[in-house]
Motif scaffolding. Structure first.
Motif, PDB file in Angstrom:
ATOM      1  N   SER A  31       0.840  -1.187   0.000  1.00 17.33           N
ATOM      2  CA  SER A  31       0.000   0.000   0.000  1.00 17.33           C
ATOM      3  C   SER A  31       0.882   1.246   0.000  1.00 17.33           C
ATOM      4  O   SER A  31       1.937   1.263   0.647  1.00 17.33           O
ATOM      5  CB  SER A  31      -0.879  -0.015   1.262  1.00 17.33           C
ATOM      6  OG  SER A  31      -1.647   1.160   1.366  1.00 17.33           O
ATOM      7  N   ASP A  32       0.443   2.278  -0.720  1.00 16.20           N
ATOM      8  CA  ASP A  32       1.171   3.551  -0.716  1.00 16.20           C
ATOM      9  C   ASP A  32       1.391   4.044   0.708  1.00 16.20           C
ATOM     10  O   ASP A  32       2.451   4.560   1.028  1.00 16.20           O
ATOM     11  CB  ASP A  32       0.395   4.623  -1.476  1.00 16.20           C
ATOM     12  CG  ASP A  32       0.519   4.500  -2.981  1.00 16.20           C
ATOM     13  OD1 ASP A  32       1.370   3.741  -3.454  1.00 16.20           O
ATOM     14  OD2 ASP A  32      -0.242   5.183  -3.682  1.00 16.20           O
ATOM     15  N   ASP A  33       0.376   3.949   1.513  1.00 16.41           N
ATOM     16  CA  ASP A  33       0.448   4.401   2.901  1.00 16.41           C
ATOM     17  C   ASP A  33      -0.021   3.285   3.820  1.00 16.41           C
ATOM     18  O   ASP A  33      -0.881   2.483   3.448  1.00 16.41           O
ATOM     19  CB  ASP A  33      -0.448   5.627   3.124  1.00 16.41           C
ATOM     20  CG  ASP A  33       0.065   6.843   2.394  1.00 16.41           C
ATOM     21  OD1 ASP A  33       1.244   7.185   2.608  1.00 16.41           O
ATOM     22  OD2 ASP A  33      -0.709   7.448   1.622  1.00 16.41           O
ATOM     23  N   THR A  34       0.546   3.262   5.019  1.00 19.37           N
ATOM     24  CA  THR A  34       0.104   2.317   6.047  1.00 19.37           C
ATOM     25  C   THR A  34      -0.117   3.088   7.342  1.00 19.37           C
ATOM     26  O   THR A  34       0.460   4.152   7.556  1.00 19.37           O
ATOM     27  CB  THR A  34       1.135   1.203   6.293  1.00 19.37           C
ATOM     28  OG1 THR A  34       2.356   1.792   6.722  1.00 19.37           O
ATOM     29  CG2 THR A  34       1.360   0.353   5.055  1.00 19.37           C
ATOM     30  N   GLY A  35      -0.936   2.510   8.201  1.00 21.82           N
ATOM     31  CA  GLY A  35      -1.235   3.148   9.477  1.00 21.82           C
ATOM     32  C   GLY A  35      -2.073   4.389   9.280  1.00 21.82           C
ATOM     33  O   GLY A  35      -2.624   4.638   8.205  1.00 21.82           O
ATOM     34  N   LYS A  37      -2.203   8.738  10.155  1.00 24.95           N
ATOM     35  CA  LYS A  37      -1.380   9.908  10.499  1.00 24.95           C
ATOM     36  C   LYS A  37      -1.377  10.132  12.000  1.00 24.95           C
ATOM     37  O   LYS A  37      -2.378   9.947  12.668  1.00 24.95           O
ATOM     38  CB  LYS A  37      -1.902  11.150   9.792  1.00 24.95           C
ATOM     39  CG  LYS A  37      -1.546  11.182   8.332  1.00 24.95           C
ATOM     40  CD  LYS A  37      -1.900  12.532   7.731  1.00 24.95           C
ATOM     41  CE  LYS A  37      -1.520  12.513   6.274  1.00 24.95           C
ATOM     42  NZ  LYS A  37      -0.508  13.451   5.932  1.00 24.95           N
ATOM     43  N   ASP A  38      -0.232  10.534  12.501  1.00 26.31           N
ATOM     44  CA  ASP A  38      -0.023  10.921  13.903  1.00 26.31           C
ATOM     45  C   ASP A  38      -0.132   9.774  14.904  1.00 26.31           C
ATOM     46  O   ASP A  38      -0.022   9.996  16.097  1.00 26.31           O
ATOM     47  CB  ASP A  38      -0.983  12.051  14.327  1.00 26.31           C
ATOM     48  CG  ASP A  38      -0.815  13.289  13.454  1.00 26.31           C
ATOM     49  OD1 ASP A  38       0.346  13.599  13.087  1.00 26.31           O
ATOM     50  OD2 ASP A  38      -1.830  13.923  13.146  1.00 26.31           O
ATOM     51  N   THR A  39      -0.383   8.558  14.437  1.00 23.60           N
ATOM     52  CA  THR A  39      -0.428   7.432  15.385  1.00 23.60           C
ATOM     53  C   THR A  39       0.433   6.268  14.919  1.00 23.60           C
ATOM     54  O   THR A  39       1.408   5.916  15.570  1.00 23.60           O
ATOM     55  CB  THR A  39      -1.883   6.951  15.628  1.00 23.60           C
ATOM     56  OG1 THR A  39      -2.469   6.599  14.368  1.00 23.60           O
ATOM     57  CG2 THR A  39      -2.720   8.021  16.308  1.00 23.60           C
ATOM     58  N   THR A  40       0.084   5.693  13.786  1.00 26.20           N
ATOM     59  CA  THR A  40       0.775   4.486  13.317  1.00 26.20           C
ATOM     60  C   THR A  40       1.287   4.629  11.882  1.00 26.20           C
ATOM     61  O   THR A  40       1.561   3.637  11.225  1.00 26.20           O
ATOM     62  CB  THR A  40      -0.182   3.274  13.377  1.00 26.20           C
ATOM     63  OG1 THR A  40      -1.368   3.578  12.616  1.00 26.20           O
ATOM     64  CG2 THR A  40      -0.546   2.921  14.803  1.00 26.20           C
ATOM     65  N   GLU A  41       1.450   5.865  11.416  1.00 29.82           N
ATOM     66  CA  GLU A  41       1.836   6.110  10.027  1.00 29.82           C
ATOM     67  C   GLU A  41       3.151   5.426   9.651  1.00 29.82           C
ATOM     68  O   GLU A  41       4.090   5.403  10.437  1.00 29.82           O
ATOM     69  CB  GLU A  41       1.961   7.616   9.793  1.00 29.82           C
ATOM     70  CG  GLU A  41       2.139   7.961   8.335  1.00 29.82           C
ATOM     71  CD  GLU A  41       1.992   9.442   8.080  1.00 29.82           C
ATOM     72  OE1 GLU A  41       1.446   9.786   7.026  1.00 29.82           O
ATOM     73  OE2 GLU A  41       2.426  10.259   8.919  1.00 29.82           O
ATOM     74  N   HIS A  42       3.179   4.878   8.443  1.00 35.23           N
ATOM     75  CA  HIS A  42       4.357   4.249   7.833  1.00 35.23           C
ATOM     76  C   HIS A  42       4.807   2.967   8.531  1.00 35.23           C
ATOM     77  O   HIS A  42       5.992   2.600   8.447  1.00 35.23           O
ATOM     78  CB  HIS A  42       5.531   5.225   7.742  1.00 35.23           C
ATOM     79  CG  HIS A  42       5.215   6.480   6.994  1.00 35.23           C
ATOM     80  ND1 HIS A  42       4.629   6.479   5.752  1.00 35.23           N
ATOM     81  CD2 HIS A  42       5.399   7.790   7.320  1.00 35.23           C
ATOM     82  CE1 HIS A  42       4.464   7.721   5.345  1.00 35.23           C
ATOM     83  NE2 HIS A  42       4.920   8.534   6.277  1.00 35.23           N
ATOM     84  N   ARG A  43       3.926   2.282   9.172  1.00 36.10           N
ATOM     85  CA  ARG A  43       4.290   0.999   9.770  1.00 36.10           C
ATOM     86  C   ARG A  43       4.733   0.037   8.676  1.00 36.10           C
ATOM     87  O   ARG A  43       4.212   0.072   7.556  1.00 36.10           O
ATOM     88  CB  ARG A  43       3.108   0.393  10.542  1.00 36.10           C
ATOM     89  CG  ARG A  43       2.713   1.192  11.772  1.00 36.10           C
ATOM     90  CD  ARG A  43       3.775   1.052  12.846  1.00 36.10           C
ATOM     91  NE  ARG A  43       3.644   2.005  13.915  1.00 36.10           N
ATOM     92  CZ  ARG A  43       3.053   1.771  15.073  1.00 36.10           C
ATOM     93  NH1 ARG A  43       2.534   0.606  15.328  1.00 36.10           N
ATOM     94  NH2 ARG A  43       2.986   2.725  15.977  1.00 36.10           N
TER      95      ARG A  43
END
Length: 176
Positions: A31-35, A37-43
């Motif tokens: 996926s382009d993004d995971t998680g 924003k501000d919590t689990t972003e970029h896991r």
């Protein structure tokens, strides 16, 4: 695709690539993004999908990887190694963090998925010098944006560039 609410609660899901995994009898999806924003972003998460397009509710954690950012492709080679690749592109805010430059080699085992190697591709190209960049059709990596990758049985990894394009406006293909 059928994305369960339980997955949406823990992560954004913007599928950008998938690879069939015979050992799992399922697809791995990047996926382009995971998680969130501000919590689990970029896991460092991959997603699992069955043959009917149903995504599992829980992402798979890739051991040995700190973060995934803007993954664009995934491919499996004839040896069972899995490769995932970030876009190498600058963000809308004009930044290119190292996490957007990663090429990972992964190993899928019964115990999970492990990053066995990783490289910061755009950074390496920047350090390779003007002649290497020119041979690849680049003046700099500022415009670099890799959209696709596949493992070829005879040619190694093939990378499909979104940018730059050649003088006739055609996409470039790199063989690694």
């Amino acid at each position: 695709l059928q994305v369960p609410g339980a997955l949406r609660r823990v992560s954004r899901f913007e599928p950008s690539g998938l690879a069939w995994m015979p050992s799992l009898g399922r697809y791995l999806v990047v996926s382009d993004d995971t998680g969130h924003k501000d919590t689990t972003e970029h896991r460092p998460w991959l997603f699992v999908m069955d043959r009917h397009g149903r995504i599992d509710a829980k992402p798979l954690v890739v051991q040995g990887a700190k973060r995934f950012n803007d993954l664009e492709s995934i491919s499996r080679d004839k040896h069972g190694r899995v490769f995932v690749l970030a876009s190498q592109a600058y963000s809308k805010k004009g930044k290119r963090k190292r996490s957007r430059q990663r090429l990972f080699q992964l190993q899928v085992a019964k115990s999970g998925i492990v990053a066995t190697a990783q490289q910061t591709l755009a950074e390496k190209l920047d350090g390779a010098g003007a002649s290497t960049l020119s041979a690849l059709g680049l003046r700099s990596t500022r415009q670099l944006n890799i959209e696709a990758m596949t493992a070829s049985k005879t040619a190694g990894l093939l990378l499909g560039l979104k940018a730059p394009v050649d003088r006739q406006g055609r996409a470039l293909l790199w063989k690694m």
